[in-house]
Motif scaffolding. Structure first.
Motif, PDB file in Angstrom:
ATOM      1  N   CYS A  37       0.715  -1.787   0.306  1.00 56.23           N
ATOM      2  CA  CYS A  37       0.264   0.243   0.112  1.00 56.23           C
ATOM      3  C   CYS A  37       1.036   1.571  -0.318  1.00 56.23           C
ATOM      4  CB  CYS A  37      -0.883  -0.080   1.235  1.00 56.23           C
ATOM      5  SG  CYS A  37      -1.825   0.948   1.307  1.00 56.23           S
ATOM      6  N   LEU A  38       1.801   1.477   0.532  1.00 54.94           N
ATOM      7  CA  LEU A  38       2.449   2.774   1.587  1.00 54.94           C
ATOM      8  C   LEU A  38       3.902   2.188   1.172  1.00 54.94           C
ATOM      9  CD1 LEU A  38      -0.188   5.162   2.932  1.00 54.94           C
ATOM     10  CD2 LEU A  38       0.542   5.009   0.758  1.00 54.94           C
ATOM     11  N   TYR A  47       7.951  -0.777   4.785  1.00 49.87           N
ATOM     12  CA  TYR A  47       6.521  -0.377   4.232  1.00 49.87           C
ATOM     13  C   TYR A  47       5.263  -0.454   4.494  1.00 49.87           C
ATOM     14  CZ  TYR A  47      10.329   0.407   0.026  1.00 49.87           C
ATOM     15  OH  TYR A  47      10.400   0.702  -0.508  1.00 49.87           O
ATOM     16  N   TRP A  48       4.349  -0.951   4.277  1.00 47.57           N
ATOM     17  CA  TRP A  48       2.737  -1.140   4.552  1.00 47.57           C
ATOM     18  C   TRP A  48       1.911  -2.460   4.172  1.00 47.57           C
ATOM     19  CZ3 TRP A  48       2.201  -0.349   9.286  1.00 47.57           C
ATOM     20  CH2 TRP A  48       3.119   0.269  10.831  1.00 47.57           C
ATOM     21  N   ALA A  49       1.759  -3.591   3.902  1.00 43.56           N
ATOM     22  CA  ALA A  49       1.252  -4.335   3.430  1.00 43.56           C
ATOM     23  C   ALA A  49       0.030  -4.541   3.309  1.00 43.56           C
ATOM     24  CB  ALA A  49       2.690  -5.772   2.958  1.00 43.56           C
ATOM     25  N   ILE A  50      -1.339  -5.354   2.679  1.00 44.01           N
ATOM     26  CA  ILE A  50      -2.333  -5.826   3.240  1.00 44.01           C
ATOM     27  C   ILE A  50      -2.949  -6.147   2.108  1.00 44.01           C
ATOM     28  CG2 ILE A  50      -4.805  -4.787   2.618  1.00 44.01           C
ATOM     29  CD1 ILE A  50      -4.284  -1.981   2.630  1.00 44.01           C
ATOM     30  N   ILE A  97      -7.855  -4.604   5.120  1.00 41.73           N
ATOM     31  CA  ILE A  97      -6.822  -3.748   5.606  1.00 41.73           C
ATOM     32  C   ILE A  97      -6.763  -4.020   7.071  1.00 41.73           C
ATOM     33  CG2 ILE A  97      -7.603  -1.435   5.406  1.00 41.73           C
ATOM     34  CD1 ILE A  97      -9.385  -1.582   3.300  1.00 41.73           C
ATOM     35  N   SER A  98      -7.744  -4.279   7.894  1.00 44.99           N
ATOM     36  CA  SER A  98      -7.591  -4.569   9.286  1.00 44.99           C
ATOM     37  C   SER A  98      -6.325  -5.559   9.592  1.00 44.99           C
ATOM     38  CB  SER A  98      -8.471  -4.615  10.407  1.00 44.99           C
ATOM     39  OG  SER A  98      -9.323  -5.762   9.415  1.00 44.99           O
ATOM     40  N   SER A  99      -5.693  -6.312   8.851  1.00 43.30           N
ATOM     41  CA  SER A  99      -4.632  -7.070   8.747  1.00 43.30           C
ATOM     42  C   SER A  99      -3.475  -6.719   8.536  1.00 43.30           C
ATOM     43  CB  SER A  99      -5.271  -8.740   8.443  1.00 43.30           C
ATOM     44  OG  SER A  99      -6.234  -8.748   8.832  1.00 43.30           O
ATOM     45  N   VAL A 100      -3.134  -5.730   7.988  1.00 42.53           N
ATOM     46  CA  VAL A 100      -1.942  -4.840   7.664  1.00 42.53           C
ATOM     47  C   VAL A 100      -0.728  -5.276   8.296  1.00 42.53           C
ATOM     48  CG1 VAL A 100      -2.891  -2.826   8.683  1.00 42.53           C
ATOM     49  CG2 VAL A 100      -1.032  -2.442   6.649  1.00 42.53           C
ATOM     50  N   LEU A 101      -0.031  -5.003   7.513  1.00 44.76           N
ATOM     51  CA  LEU A 101       1.486  -5.748   7.963  1.00 44.76           C
ATOM     52  C   LEU A 101       2.709  -5.103   7.588  1.00 44.76           C
ATOM     53  CD1 LEU A 101       1.837  -9.632   6.064  1.00 44.76           C
ATOM     54  CD2 LEU A 101       0.774  -8.349   8.791  1.00 44.76           C
ATOM     55  N   PHE A 134      -6.312   2.655   5.308  1.00 46.26           N
ATOM     56  CA  PHE A 134      -5.363   2.179   5.877  1.00 46.26           C
ATOM     57  C   PHE A 134      -5.022   2.786   7.154  1.00 46.26           C
ATOM     58  CE2 PHE A 134      -0.583   3.470   5.883  1.00 46.26           C
ATOM     59  CZ  PHE A 134       0.108   2.110   6.377  1.00 46.26           C
ATOM     60  N   LYS A 135      -4.633   4.467   6.561  1.00 42.77           N
ATOM     61  CA  LYS A 135      -4.734   5.386   7.676  1.00 42.77           C
ATOM     62  C   LYS A 135      -5.542   5.662   8.917  1.00 42.77           C
ATOM     63  CE  LYS A 135      -2.260   8.424   4.041  1.00 42.77           C
ATOM     64  NZ  LYS A 135      -2.646   9.246   3.312  1.00 42.77           N
TER      65      LYS A 135
END
Length: 180
Positions: A37-38, A47-50, A97-101, A134-135
């Motif tokens: 994602c970002l 980084y942030w992964a969904i 999205i709530s499981s973002v890593l 995500f934010k």
């Protein structure tokens, strides 16, 4: 990694963090791509992964899709609104999205390849909404560290320390080369 790219997370990531009490829904290894994602604004290399889920007949029949849509219909200011989103990759998918890593290159097994090239999702209005959701999740996590089952804050702090160690090692190597 590049933003909006799809990747496969290495099993070593899940193994390492499960030992520390983190929990991951369906870490299906090489069968489950994540949406990068970002790039983190504060920490270079973070980084942030969904995680993504394919929409299957089974998920339609067992009510999963209806449940996800229920969350998506919550008011935008509610936390539940940010949990999921349905949008296309190469086909419709659930963005968990709530499981973002939080993640670094070190824990990427490989790029998700489709038609013999790295699959990158074009920036669309859906991606804009996913980033907003995500934010919202990250804001909640910052207010209540380790609120989510994957323990986002714990993983993030460990990855930041790993990145710092790599940077110190690289500086040591550069200093040694200068002395020689």
């Amino acid at each position: 990694m590049i933003e909006n790219g799809l990747y496969i997370v290495s099993e070593s990531y899940f193994d390492k963090f499960k030992k520390l009490g983190c929990s991951f829904k369906d870490s299906k290894g090489e069968n489950r791509p994540v949406f990068c994602c970002l790039k983190d604004l504060k920490f270079d290399g973070l980084y942030w992964a969904i995680p993504l889920s394919e929409i299957t007949e089974e998920k339609i029949e067992n009510g999963t899709i209806d449940r996800v849509k229920k969350y998506m219909n919550y008011k935008e200011n509610s936390l539940g609104w940010a949990y999921y989103h349905i949008a296309k990759t190469n086909k419709p998918a659930i963005y968990n999205i709530s499981s973002v890593l939080p993640i670094t290159d070190h824990y990427i097994e490989r790029k998700w390849i489709l038609n013999q090239k790295h699959f990158v999702i074009p920036y669309t209005s859906a991606i804009k909404i996913i980033r907003r959701k995500f934010k919202r999740i990250l804001s909640e996590e910052n207010r209540f560290p380790n609120k989510f089952e994957q323990h986002i804050t714990l993983i993030k702090n460990i990855l930041i320390n790993e990145l710092r160690e790599i940077n110190i090692t690289q500086k040591d190597i550069a200093t040694t080369k200068e002395v020689l």
